[in-house]
Design a protein around this motif. Structure first.
Motif, PDB file in Angstrom:
ATOM      1  N   ARG A 213       0.822  -1.214   0.000  1.00 34.67           N
ATOM      2  CA  ARG A 213       0.000   0.000   0.000  1.00 34.67           C
ATOM      3  C   ARG A 213       0.855   1.262   0.000  1.00 34.67           C
ATOM      4  O   ARG A 213       0.464   2.288  -0.535  1.00 34.67           O
ATOM      5  CB  ARG A 213      -0.929   0.010   1.213  1.00 34.67           C
ATOM      6  CG  ARG A 213      -2.259  -0.625   0.893  1.00 34.67           C
ATOM      7  CD  ARG A 213      -3.218  -0.450   2.046  1.00 34.67           C
ATOM      8  NE  ARG A 213      -3.294  -1.788   2.623  1.00 34.67           N
ATOM      9  CZ  ARG A 213      -3.625  -2.094   3.832  1.00 34.67           C
ATOM     10  NH1 ARG A 213      -3.921  -1.142   4.685  1.00 34.67           N
ATOM     11  NH2 ARG A 213      -3.660  -3.318   4.253  1.00 34.67           N
ATOM     12  N   TYR A 214       2.028   1.188   0.610  1.00 34.35           N
ATOM     13  CA  TYR A 214       2.908   2.369   0.649  1.00 34.35           C
ATOM     14  C   TYR A 214       3.334   2.795  -0.755  1.00 34.35           C
ATOM     15  O   TYR A 214       3.592   3.968  -0.982  1.00 34.35           O
ATOM     16  CB  TYR A 214       4.142   2.106   1.530  1.00 34.35           C
ATOM     17  CG  TYR A 214       3.798   2.056   2.994  1.00 34.35           C
ATOM     18  CD1 TYR A 214       3.390   3.200   3.661  1.00 34.35           C
ATOM     19  CD2 TYR A 214       3.878   0.863   3.689  1.00 34.35           C
ATOM     20  CE1 TYR A 214       3.069   3.163   5.018  1.00 34.35           C
ATOM     21  CE2 TYR A 214       3.558   0.822   5.037  1.00 34.35           C
ATOM     22  CZ  TYR A 214       3.159   1.958   5.700  1.00 34.35           C
ATOM     23  OH  TYR A 214       2.836   1.924   7.016  1.00 34.35           O
ATOM     24  N   GLY A 215       3.392   1.852  -1.678  1.00 32.28           N
ATOM     25  CA  GLY A 215       3.735   2.203  -3.057  1.00 32.28           C
ATOM     26  C   GLY A 215       2.730   3.140  -3.678  1.00 32.28           C
ATOM     27  O   GLY A 215       3.066   3.934  -4.566  1.00 32.28           O
ATOM     28  N   ASN A 216       1.483   3.089  -3.217  1.00 28.76           N
ATOM     29  CA  ASN A 216       0.426   3.938  -3.769  1.00 28.76           C
ATOM     30  C   ASN A 216       0.371   5.318  -3.145  1.00 28.76           C
ATOM     31  O   ASN A 216      -0.280   6.211  -3.676  1.00 28.76           O
ATOM     32  CB  ASN A 216      -0.933   3.244  -3.603  1.00 28.76           C
ATOM     33  CG  ASN A 216      -1.010   1.982  -4.403  1.00 28.76           C
ATOM     34  OD1 ASN A 216      -0.463   1.909  -5.504  1.00 28.76           O
ATOM     35  ND2 ASN A 216      -1.659   0.980  -3.868  1.00 28.76           N
ATOM     36  N   ILE A 217       1.025   5.528  -2.014  1.00 32.82           N
ATOM     37  CA  ILE A 217       0.952   6.844  -1.361  1.00 32.82           C
ATOM     38  C   ILE A 217       2.180   7.707  -1.616  1.00 32.82           C
ATOM     39  O   ILE A 217       2.211   8.868  -1.246  1.00 32.82           O
ATOM     40  CB  ILE A 217       0.693   6.707   0.145  1.00 32.82           C
ATOM     41  CG1 ILE A 217       1.825   5.947   0.863  1.00 32.82           C
ATOM     42  CG2 ILE A 217      -0.642   6.061   0.429  1.00 32.82           C
ATOM     43  CD1 ILE A 217       1.717   5.966   2.373  1.00 32.82           C
ATOM     44  N   ILE A 218       3.189   7.122  -2.247  1.00 35.04           N
ATOM     45  CA  ILE A 218       4.387   7.897  -2.539  1.00 35.04           C
ATOM     46  C   ILE A 218       4.093   8.816  -3.724  1.00 35.04           C
ATOM     47  O   ILE A 218       3.588   8.387  -4.748  1.00 35.04           O
ATOM     48  CB  ILE A 218       5.576   6.966  -2.865  1.00 35.04           C
ATOM     49  CG1 ILE A 218       5.927   6.142  -1.610  1.00 35.04           C
ATOM     50  CG2 ILE A 218       6.781   7.771  -3.332  1.00 35.04           C
ATOM     51  CD1 ILE A 218       6.966   5.075  -1.840  1.00 35.04           C
ATOM     52  N   ALA A 219       4.407  10.094  -3.537  1.00 35.94           N
ATOM     53  CA  ALA A 219       4.084  11.092  -4.556  1.00 35.94           C
ATOM     54  C   ALA A 219       4.957  10.952  -5.773  1.00 35.94           C
ATOM     55  O   ALA A 219       6.036  10.497  -5.791  1.00 35.94           O
ATOM     56  CB  ALA A 219       4.238  12.488  -3.980  1.00 35.94           C
TER      57      ALA A 219
END
Length: 191
Positions: free
Chosen positions: A185-191
């Protein structure tokens, strides 16, 4: 282990690390014991290293124990000594400070990532390949199955474990070390 409710301690002569088994053999001879058996645990959380070194690609489980309950139980067993492994280098100047009873808990510095904890049986029992000691299932917190096991096989393993007497309420999961949804999920929140 679950079916028989026993932990099996091994004769250290069967271990891969012959440096390690040598120290236990020296301990056995110096203490004039007829048998020494050991069981090694890690005090670390699961790592890729653990899964790739201690089991093959699609088998193996990680049994997570309640440390205090397990040590409390082991300390009540005749002939059992428990303790963390002390990792030393060949050039370590602290060797003269060591005693015979330290030998079962010494290992080369190169193995320090294992963060090993041991249960060692020392006694005059007839020498065999293994030594079994009782294991209350209440000492087990959870069982984690190999992350490479196919989902269908994991389901069968989980069902089989749950059918063992006393294991119905054990927490059983498949390791998510190599495929973790929360981490992804962290991959989707990185700008």
């Amino acid at each position: 282990m679950l079916r028989n409710k026993k932990l099996t301690l091994l004769d250290p002569s069967s271990w891969d690390d012959k440096n390690d088994s040598y120290f236990l053999e020296v301990y056995k001879k110096r203490k004039k014991l007829s048998s020494v058996y050991a069981l090694c645990f890690t005090e670390k959380n699961e790592t890729y290293h653990h899964w790739s070194v201690f089991c093959s690609r699609e088998n193996g489980v990680c049994v997570v124990f309640d440390r205090d309950k397990l040590i409390g139980h082991l300390n009540q067993q005749a002939g059992i000594t428990c303790g963390p492994v002390n990792y030393r280098t060949i050039g370590d100047t602290g060797w003269p400070d060591l005693e015979i009873d330290d030998l079962p808990f010494l290992k080369r510095w190169a193995f320090r990532d294992e963060s090993e904890f041991r249960a060692v049986y020392s006694g005059d029992a007839e020498s065999e390949e293994t030594k079994d000691i009782s294991l209350p299932l209440s000492c087990i917190k959870k069982i984690s199955v190999n992350p490479w096991v196919p989902d269908q096989l994991f389901s069968a393993i989980k069902e089989t474990i749950k059918e063992i007497e006393g294991c119905r309420s054990l927490a059983i999961g498949k390791s998510q070390l190599i495929n973790n949804k929360s981490w992804k999920r962290y991959g989707n929140i990185i700008a």
